[in-house]
Every structure is written in C-alpha cells, then in structure tokens.
Scaffold this motif. Structure first.
Motif, PDB file in Angstrom:
ATOM      1  N   ILE A   5      67.508  29.764  59.620  1.00 42.14           N
ATOM      2  CA  ILE A   5      67.079  29.183  58.340  1.00 42.14           C
ATOM      3  C   ILE A   5      68.054  29.555  57.231  1.00 42.14           C
ATOM      4  O   ILE A   5      68.404  28.726  56.383  1.00 42.14           O
ATOM      5  CB  ILE A   5      65.655  29.659  58.001  1.00 42.14           C
ATOM      6  CG1 ILE A   5      64.673  29.166  59.062  1.00 42.14           C
ATOM      7  CG2 ILE A   5      65.244  29.175  56.616  1.00 42.14           C
ATOM      8  CD1 ILE A   5      63.248  29.653  58.861  1.00 42.14           C
ATOM      9  N   LEU A  52      67.779  20.091  57.907  1.00 43.15           N
ATOM     10  CA  LEU A  52      66.823  21.044  57.335  1.00 43.15           C
ATOM     11  C   LEU A  52      65.399  20.739  57.810  1.00 43.15           C
ATOM     12  O   LEU A  52      64.652  21.651  58.185  1.00 43.15           O
ATOM     13  CB  LEU A  52      66.907  20.985  55.816  1.00 43.15           C
ATOM     14  CG  LEU A  52      66.150  22.062  55.034  1.00 43.15           C
ATOM     15  CD1 LEU A  52      66.900  22.391  53.740  1.00 43.15           C
ATOM     16  CD2 LEU A  52      64.731  21.616  54.682  1.00 43.15           C
ATOM     17  N   LEU A  82      63.739  23.863  51.198  1.00 40.07           N
ATOM     18  CA  LEU A  82      63.045  24.597  52.251  1.00 40.07           C
ATOM     19  C   LEU A  82      61.583  24.815  51.896  1.00 40.07           C
ATOM     20  O   LEU A  82      60.677  24.592  52.716  1.00 40.07           O
ATOM     21  CB  LEU A  82      63.751  25.940  52.484  1.00 40.07           C
ATOM     22  CG  LEU A  82      63.007  27.002  53.298  1.00 40.07           C
ATOM     23  CD1 LEU A  82      62.734  26.489  54.708  1.00 40.07           C
ATOM     24  CD2 LEU A  82      63.812  28.295  53.347  1.00 40.07           C
ATOM     25  N   VAL A 113      63.408  23.478  60.089  1.00 43.73           N
ATOM     26  CA  VAL A 113      62.272  24.144  59.452  1.00 43.73           C
ATOM     27  C   VAL A 113      60.966  23.746  60.114  1.00 43.73           C
ATOM     28  O   VAL A 113      60.144  24.604  60.479  1.00 43.73           O
ATOM     29  CB  VAL A 113      62.238  23.826  57.942  1.00 43.73           C
ATOM     30  CG1 VAL A 113      60.968  24.384  57.308  1.00 43.73           C
ATOM     31  CG2 VAL A 113      63.465  24.399  57.262  1.00 43.73           C
ATOM     32  N   CYS A 173      69.985  27.017  54.797  1.00 43.02           N
ATOM     33  CA  CYS A 173      69.583  27.059  53.379  1.00 43.02           C
ATOM     34  C   CYS A 173      70.197  28.279  52.694  1.00 43.02           C
ATOM     35  O   CYS A 173      69.475  29.226  52.335  1.00 43.02           O
ATOM     36  CB  CYS A 173      68.066  27.094  53.256  1.00 43.02           C
ATOM     37  SG  CYS A 173      67.207  25.787  54.146  1.00 43.02           S
ATOM     38  N   GLN A 224      67.170  26.130  49.150  1.00 42.59           N
ATOM     39  CA  GLN A 224      65.938  26.904  49.295  1.00 42.59           C
ATOM     40  C   GLN A 224      64.757  26.181  48.662  1.00 42.59           C
ATOM     41  O   GLN A 224      63.629  26.276  49.154  1.00 42.59           O
ATOM     42  CB  GLN A 224      66.121  28.289  48.675  1.00 42.59           C
ATOM     43  CG  GLN A 224      67.064  29.187  49.463  1.00 42.59           C
ATOM     44  CD  GLN A 224      67.406  30.458  48.733  1.00 42.59           C
ATOM     45  OE1 GLN A 224      66.785  30.797  47.715  1.00 42.59           O
ATOM     46  NE2 GLN A 224      68.400  31.180  49.226  1.00 42.59           N
TER      47      GLN A 224
END
Length: 549
Positions: free
Chosen positions: A237, A208, A250, A212, A241, A247
C-alpha cells in the motif's frame, strides 16, 4: 439524601469552645505583565483551571418547585452523586437492549437533519457494534418504523465496475493478486508485479483500487484479519500511495469498500494512520472533502474519523514532548560525564608526562620500574578515556539532532491544529451569512438557528428544560407515544449549528494544545474577515472572553 452527621452533636457544637485560626500565608503570585492582554490573561486562567478544574455548568435536572428548600451545598452533593453514577456506568453502553423505542418513533416524521432523528440513528448504529444487526432489529419491534434508521448490514462492497455479471480486467488483476497472497508470494515480488504489469498498463486509479480493495477484502472477516493484512502487506500500500494526494484516494477507497460499516471504516483508517500508511493531513483533507461536508449534520461518520485522527496526533505530540524532555536530560548528563572524562584524561596525561621518555637521574631503579608500570597503565587508561570521551561527544551530537528533529515534528504536528481551524473556516464561510448581516447567534436566531448550540454567554440549560425551544414534542399520546410536530429549522441552518458545535467541542477538548498557538490562530484564522459566529465558537470552547476579539 445528604448525610448530616453534625445534627446529632448540635448542642455540643453550640456550647463548645471556639478556636482562632492562625494567619494564613498565600503563595506569591508571579508578576503580571506590564500591559496585561486578553491572551496572557487567558493563558494564565487556562493554566490555573488545569490545576484547579471547575464545573463549566450546573446540572439543571430539578424543576423549580423542587429546589426551593434545597440548599446550595445540598444541591452540590446531590449533583456529585449523580455525576459519580454516570461516570461509573459510562462504558458499562448494556441493559439487554431494552428501551422504550416506541416513544421515539416520532423522529421518523422529522427531516433527516433533525438532531433527534440523527441521535436515534447513531444510537442504533452503535448498538449494532455492541451486538449484531438482527438482535438490534428485534429490540425495536415495538417501533418497527425505526428500522428505517438502522444502518445497512455491514458487509463489504467489492466493486470493480463489472457489467452484466461479467468479469472485467480489474477482476482478473484482483484474482491474480489474491492468488499471490494465498501462495505467500514475498512482498517484493508483489511490488515488482505491480510496477511491471499493473501500473504501466492500467494507470494509478485502477492500480490503487485493485490493490486496496483486494487487500481489504482479504482482511474483511474480522478486525484481526485486517490487522494481519496491514502488517504483512502495508509496504505494498505504501508503494502505491507514497504521497498525500494518493493517500486521500486510499482513504476514499477504504470508505467506499466499508460504506455500510462505519466501525470498520474508522478502524481501518485509524490503523493505517498508526502504520504511517496515511498521514493526519490526508485524513483532514478527506474529511473536509465535498462528499463528507454534506454529511456533517446527518452522520457522525466523518466526525468519528476526524476525532480518531486528532486524538492519535495529540497522543503523538504528548509522547514527543516527553521524549524531548528525556533527551534534554540525557544531553545534560552526557555533557557532565564528558567533562569528568576530560578531567580524568588530563590527569592521566600529566602522570604520563612525568615518567615517559628518558629515565630520571638519581631515581631508585625499583621506584623507576614502578613509575614506568604506572605510566603504561596511565597510557592505557588515557586511550580508554579518549574513546569514552569521543563516544560521549557522539551521544551528545545524536541526542541534539534527535531533539531538534522531535521539536520540528512536534511543531509540525501542532500546525495541523491551525490547518483544522482553517478547514472549518473555509467550509463555514461558504454557508454562514456573509459580511455583517449576522454577528451573534442571537441575531442568527431569527434565521431559525438554535442559539443554545454554541452561545458562550448563557448557561446551557438541560435537555429537560428545552422541550419547547428545541421543538421537542412534549405531549404524549394515550398509547405512550408522542405527537409529532414539524422541525422548523432548515437544513442549511442545522448544518451551521452542527459544525459550529464541533468547532466548540474540539476547542474545549484540545484547549491545552491550542493556547500556546493562540496568537497564530488569531493571525491566520480568526481575523477581522472571519465570521463572528466562528470566533465565538472557538472562544467559547477555550473559555476565552469574547471581547478579546
């Protein structure tokens, strides 16, 4: 400054003929409930105020000595002028960044949670958004100490945990992803690379962070670059997620990457919500995480992101309700059209039954041929009408299904407001006085809490009248500055003031959405165990009498 055109005609008006008005009939009011309740009365009052809005408070801008000869209507007109000026110039945030900042230098001696210090800090941060950091720094050269309150230069922070300047595995993976994007590798191949090479060998957290931060870094040149990256690689993304927990992670990565730039943080999260990459509930959870809760009274960063999420959710509710009304009209129209089609079909079948089959004895052959031709035409029309009828039935079924779906979504979104108040209740219960120690803000004032923050019982005085009560130093020094005094409200109390103030503000702004669910709000949040201070803040925002509790 209030025009008085009637004074020129005062003699004529006094000597003029008077006229009687005829009877005035008032509209019939709806029948009140047999047992009126605070909730029903509150809803009726709210609906009435939506149609006939009133000012909530007066503008206390004149000292008592200047209002003795000011008539109520004169005062009202003057205030209207001032409000018009403020409204006209609102958003037009430009005076070449000229401001007597030296008169605000005293805030540096206040604790970081003092409202005046936070106010200056947030004003400077928004000035940077309108201009650039060096320009704003130059504008405060007469109060150089305020540079301490300037936000850091808004550069992104790409952090993969490298030590001693050496690249680690995350840097390598980020470089690979960056090269794939520069080489315009299809999204499905990037997702396959993540599924097969990155996630199995490094786990969720590393995957992640790499995905990101790499994508945000590519889009960090401008807001346009960010939008382009999210449009092209949002599926990547979404793959990493897919649920609420991820999320939240994120959003935390976005905040970490843009730690020095609140504007880009809020824009990125807002756009991700628009692309359905993060849900409003994930944003709510992140805002009320431990890290952000500690900033409630010292920074507008979490509040700005929460405001954006609530506003976007509110707009979505409004759009869904409009769609529901449109669908309901379409259902009615389709049902009427289906009835008409059925009638025409029945008539066509009756015509067909009279002439289909064996010829009728004694009929004229020419007439018989004409009847057969009509029968064939009626049969074709019948088939066409039958198809049209089936299509209209399918349209009705689809419209009903969409209507139910939209109604469910709207109901689900409305529940987010209840969750918002539950979140407020949870964090406040940890910091407000427990039990019956303090039941009103007046009692809490002894604990150094400013009663004027959320007191619904008193008219809010203007800032010009609050110098002493808000601990604002009112004595100027010879050089135009102000003498500093200590801010005597503790950090915990100031946190409560700020958070309760936002409870009141959200309640006031979204009262139209809250009132339909006020029974549920009372049952699930504003229970007997809830803090009286929380209840008074919500009630004040809704303009609901506190004795309803």
């Amino acid at each position: 400054m209030v025009p008085r055109p009637h004074l020129s005609f005062e003699a004529q008006l006094v000597a003029g003929k008077s006229h009687e008005f005829g009877p005035i009939s008032c509209p019939i009011l709806p029948s009140p409930p047999s047992v009126p309740s605070g909730i029903s009365n509150g809803k009726q009052k709210h609906e009435a105020e939506l149609k006939y809005p009133q000012r909530i408070h007066r503008l206390n801008i004149f000292p008592p000595g200047k209002t003795e000869d000011l008539q109520p209507i004169d005062r009202f007109v003057v205030e209207e002028y001032l409000l018009d000026v403020l409204m006209f110039f609102n958003g037009r945030s430009n005076f070449q960044f000229i401001w007597p900042w030296e008169e605000w230098a005293f805030v540096l001696d206040l604790p970081k949670w003092a409202p005046q210090r936070v106010f200056v800090q947030e004003v400077l941060e928004r000035e940077v958004r309108l201009s650039y950091w060096d320009k704003v720094k130059q504008s405060i050269e007469n109060a150089l100490g305020l540079e301490e309150l300037l936000p850091p230069k808004g550069v992104p922070k790409l952090n993969f945990g490298a030590e001693d300047g050496k690249e680690n595995n995350e840097h390598v993976l980020s470089g690979e992803l960056n090269n794939m994007i520069k080489g315009k590798t299809p999204v499905r191949e990037i997702i396959s690379w993540i599924d097969e090479n990155v996630f199995p060998n490094n786990g969720l957290e590393v995957t992640l962070r790499v995905v990101v931060q790499t994508l945000l870094n590519i889009g960090s040149k401008s807001f346009t670059h960010l939008i382009t990256v999210l449009e092209r690689y949002g599926q990547v993304i979404a793959k990493v997620c897919p649920d609420e927990d991820k999320q939240v992670m994120l959003i935390a990565e976005v905040s970490s990457f843009w730690k020095s730039n609140t504007q880009m943080t809020s824009m990125a999260i807002d756009r991700m919500m628009g692309y359905r990459l993060v849900s409003n509930l994930a944003i709510l959870r992140w805002v009320f995480s431990a890290e952000n809760i500690e900033q409630f009274h010292t920074s507008d960063r979490p509040w700005e992101i929460l405001r954006n999420a609530i506003s976007k959710t509110h707009n979505r509710i409004s759009d869904l309700r409009k769609e529901i009304l449109s669908l309901q009209k379409n259902i009615s129209s389709a049902e009427e059209a289906a009835k008409g089609a059925k009638s025409e079909l029945d008539a066509a079948e009756m015509k067909l039954a009279l002439v289909d089959g064996e010829p009728v004895l004694g009929e004229n052959p020419i007439r018989l041929n004409r009847l057969k031709s009509r029968a064939e035409k009626a049969k074709e029309e019948g088939i066409s009408l039958q198809e049209s009828l089936e299509a209209k039935k399918a349209l009705i079924a689809r419209a009903i299904d969409e209507n139910e779906k939209h109604s469910y979504i709207a109901m689900e979104i409305d529940d987010r407001l209840i969750l918002l108040y539950k979140s407020f209740s949870n964090v406040l219960s940890e910091r407000l006085p427990q039990g019956s120690e303090v039941r009103t803000l007046r009692e809490l004032k002894t604990a150094q809490v400013d009663v004027l923050a959320v007191d619904p019982e008193e008219e809010e005085p203007s800032s010009m009248e609050l110098d002493n009560e808000n601990q604002r130093p009112e004595n100027r020094q010879p050089n135009g500055g102000r003498r500093s005094i200590a801010y005597n409200i503790g950090e915990k109390e100031q946190w409560c003031i700020t958070t309760l103030g936002y409870v009141k503000a959200f309640s006031r702004q979204y009262a139209a959405e809250i009132w339909p669910h006020v029974e549920k709000l009372d049952a699930e949040v504003l229970t007997e165990d809830a803090s009286p201070l929380l209840r008074s803040s919500v009630y004040s925002g809704l303009r609901r009498p506190i004795n309803d509790a």
